[in-house]
Write a protein that holds these residues in place. Structure first.
Motif, PDB file in Angstrom:
ATOM      1  N   ALA A 133       0.266   7.233  -5.691  1.00  0.00           N
ATOM      2  CA  ALA A 133      -0.863   8.126  -5.431  1.00  0.00           C
ATOM      3  C   ALA A 133      -1.688   7.766  -4.212  1.00  0.00           C
ATOM      4  O   ALA A 133      -2.902   7.916  -4.216  1.00  0.00           O
ATOM      5  CB  ALA A 133      -1.766   8.206  -6.655  1.00  0.00           C
ATOM      6  N   THR A 134      -1.048   7.255  -3.176  1.00  0.00           N
ATOM      7  CA  THR A 134      -1.833   6.993  -1.973  1.00  0.00           C
ATOM      8  C   THR A 134      -2.044   8.260  -1.169  1.00  0.00           C
ATOM      9  O   THR A 134      -2.924   8.338  -0.338  1.00  0.00           O
ATOM     10  CB  THR A 134      -1.174   5.945  -1.050  1.00  0.00           C
TER      11      THR A 134
ATOM     12  N   THR B 271      -1.618  10.045   6.450  1.00  0.00           N
ATOM     13  CA  THR B 271      -2.757   9.264   5.960  1.00  0.00           C
ATOM     14  C   THR B 271      -2.933   8.017   6.835  1.00  0.00           C
ATOM     15  O   THR B 271      -1.995   7.583   7.516  1.00  0.00           O
ATOM     16  CB  THR B 271      -2.534   8.789   4.509  1.00  0.00           C
ATOM     17  N   LEU B 272      -4.124   7.449   6.805  1.00  0.00           N
ATOM     18  CA  LEU B 272      -4.351   6.191   7.517  1.00  0.00           C
ATOM     19  C   LEU B 272      -3.407   5.107   6.990  1.00  0.00           C
ATOM     20  O   LEU B 272      -2.980   4.235   7.736  1.00  0.00           O
ATOM     21  CB  LEU B 272      -5.805   5.744   7.367  1.00  0.00           C
ATOM     22  N   ASP B 273      -3.064   5.171   5.714  1.00  0.00           N
ATOM     23  CA  ASP B 273      -2.119   4.193   5.154  1.00  0.00           C
ATOM     24  C   ASP B 273      -0.740   4.298   5.810  1.00  0.00           C
ATOM     25  O   ASP B 273      -0.095   3.289   6.076  1.00  0.00           O
ATOM     26  CB  ASP B 273      -1.980   4.374   3.637  1.00  0.00           C
ATOM     27  N   ASP B 274      -0.306   5.536   6.085  1.00  0.00           N
ATOM     28  CA  ASP B 274       0.974   5.725   6.789  1.00  0.00           C
ATOM     29  C   ASP B 274       0.926   5.053   8.158  1.00  0.00           C
ATOM     30  O   ASP B 274       1.886   4.432   8.617  1.00  0.00           O
ATOM     31  CB  ASP B 274       1.276   7.215   7.026  1.00  0.00           C
ATOM     32  N   ILE B 275      -0.216   5.227   8.820  1.00  0.00           N
ATOM     33  CA  ILE B 275      -0.365   4.701  10.182  1.00  0.00           C
ATOM     34  C   ILE B 275      -0.411   3.169  10.158  1.00  0.00           C
ATOM     35  O   ILE B 275       0.219   2.501  10.975  1.00  0.00           O
ATOM     36  CB  ILE B 275      -1.627   5.297  10.849  1.00  0.00           C
ATOM     37  N   ILE B 276      -1.147   2.610   9.196  1.00  0.00           N
ATOM     38  CA  ILE B 276      -1.204   1.149   9.041  1.00  0.00           C
ATOM     39  C   ILE B 276       0.214   0.610   8.820  1.00  0.00           C
ATOM     40  O   ILE B 276       0.609  -0.399   9.407  1.00  0.00           O
ATOM     41  CB  ILE B 276      -2.096   0.770   7.825  1.00  0.00           C
ATOM     42  N   TYR B 277       0.963   1.288   7.993  1.00  0.00           N
ATOM     43  CA  TYR B 277       2.325   0.835   7.694  1.00  0.00           C
ATOM     44  C   TYR B 277       3.178   0.816   8.970  1.00  0.00           C
ATOM     45  O   TYR B 277       3.866  -0.156   9.262  1.00  0.00           O
ATOM     46  CB  TYR B 277       2.967   1.745   6.647  1.00  0.00           C
TER      47      TYR B 277
ATOM     48  N   ILE C 128       0.846  -1.201   0.000  1.00  0.00           N
ATOM     49  CA  ILE C 128       0.000   0.000   0.000  1.00  0.00           C
ATOM     50  C   ILE C 128       0.879   1.248   0.000  1.00  0.00           C
ATOM     51  O   ILE C 128       0.635   2.194  -0.731  1.00  0.00           O
ATOM     52  CB  ILE C 128      -0.946   0.004   1.227  1.00  0.00           C
ATOM     53  N   LYS C 129       1.917   1.227   0.805  1.00  0.00           N
ATOM     54  CA  LYS C 129       2.787   2.404   0.907  1.00  0.00           C
ATOM     55  C   LYS C 129       3.489   2.678  -0.426  1.00  0.00           C
ATOM     56  O   LYS C 129       3.664   3.827  -0.828  1.00  0.00           O
ATOM     57  CB  LYS C 129       3.825   2.170   1.996  1.00  0.00           C
TER      58      LYS C 129
END
Lengths: 140, 140, 140, 140
Positions: B138-139, D114-120, B133-134
């Motif tokens: 374009a995330t 972003t939530l994606d950063d946090i998930i990572y 995902i990272k």
């Protein structure tokens, strides 16, 4: 979140000079696998249920006549209660340990944190964030 | 991924009638906290290092004259080696157990799975997916 | 758990020849960011909301006179619905993609899986396992 | 770990009055899905690639003659850069949002999370802790 919030504050302590027999019974009553040994009000060591097996029973010693002083592991690291979780994780990496005593600024014991506590917290947060992502519109 | 791939195949087994003294030494040598008790080639029980403390030492029994038969926990559940991880998790939920013997179709022991193994696998996969995902464009 | 259980079955499909204008409105109504393009009952491509921005609007094309055929990304990979989650993860690694169409044995589309769905599932399982570990006796 | 360490500092900002056409091209060049709108040096809104589809294209408006002012989402929440991750998560829960601007004490934009950063990050830490547990002696 500070380590202070995360840690288990009902840690069981014993004084230097406590017999292994007493510690074994305490571990059963309190349903714990580890006690912290205190010397002059400061934490100085740690004894686990497994230590009793390896360092007392397997050596043919008597739990009654053996003392925590003889079998404890010295504390290689304590965590400061004001430390954040992520800084604590940085410290903890690379150590093959599962439990970490937590102390205040004066070095007095205030609790204990285990890797299991940390896994639980991270799992809970992961689930929370994943739930937000799932509920958010247009992720498909 | 089947349980068969995940499980630890070097599980240590002992026959009924083995003394606790022997088991304690085996746990030290092999660096394990648990053995599986075998009766007629089928797994029938489990003994942990903690069981030795609670059920032998704390009761004042002699490890030499006490046998796994007397202190083992009966196996409440074994996992089938062909089961998928997620089905296994469904079975495991609600049980306050940390270790699960794994058997083949004939009920013969082929390994053991711990909750720690499962946490490790889930953590690894979570990290893998989060990394994709990272890296995906374009995330932001 | 198979991909079939995990995947979102309400995937929105459009035929080849559908205009981008129609697709844009469909994405709004259905609250989705992606449609699958079907050719002769087989999935052949994928269009995201971002594709519309980059490949139509930024190029000064008219959404009314541009068709999915012109802007879709070809499907590089579909997942088989009988595949387990962990095998699917093995396939998905190394691809910079976020969404994967799911097909049955005949190649017919049965759903779609996103990395967000997988993160959610792994997070939920992680939390479940961590909760068992936490509740289990004598972890301290 | 503070939000400041976690956040992406190369956030793309545009002034009020920027045309949607310009923003669309910027999103393509910079490979991002979101810009922050600035008014008098303070962040005041956010525009995503999807907003352009829904609020401009689907309404038949011209990207050239529509401005960020007309389509931006107002900032409902910014995170303070000194905030810890866990406090940030508490704030973020219950909001159906995926991206959060980060500001310093004076309200100036310093990044975006972003939530994606946090998930990572959580996934990485989970994996780290699980690796320690796995390597630790006698977990079996």
């Amino acid at each position: 979140m500070s380590i202070s919030t995360l840690c288990n504050k009902e840690v069981i302590c014993v004084e230097m000079g406590t017999s292994v027999e007493q510690v074994g019974k305490m571990m059963e009553e309190k349903n714990i696998g580890c006690v912290i040994v205190i010397d002059n009000e400061k934490p100085c060591g740690l004894v686990t249920d497994r230590d009793i097996l390896i360092r007392v029973i397997n050596k043919g010693l008597s739990p009654k006549d053996t003392y925590v002083d003889d079998i404890m592991s010295e504390l290689v690291m304590t965590l400061d209660e004001d430390m954040g979780l992520h800084d604590a994780l940085e410290m903890v990496k690379g150590m093959s340990l599962r439990r970490f005593p937590v102390t205040d600024k004066n070095g007095n014991l205030t609790g204990i944190v285990t890797l299991d506590d940390i896994i639980y917290l991270l799992g809970k947060e992961m689930y929370n964030v994943a739930s937000i992502i799932k509920s958010e519109s247009a992720t498909l």
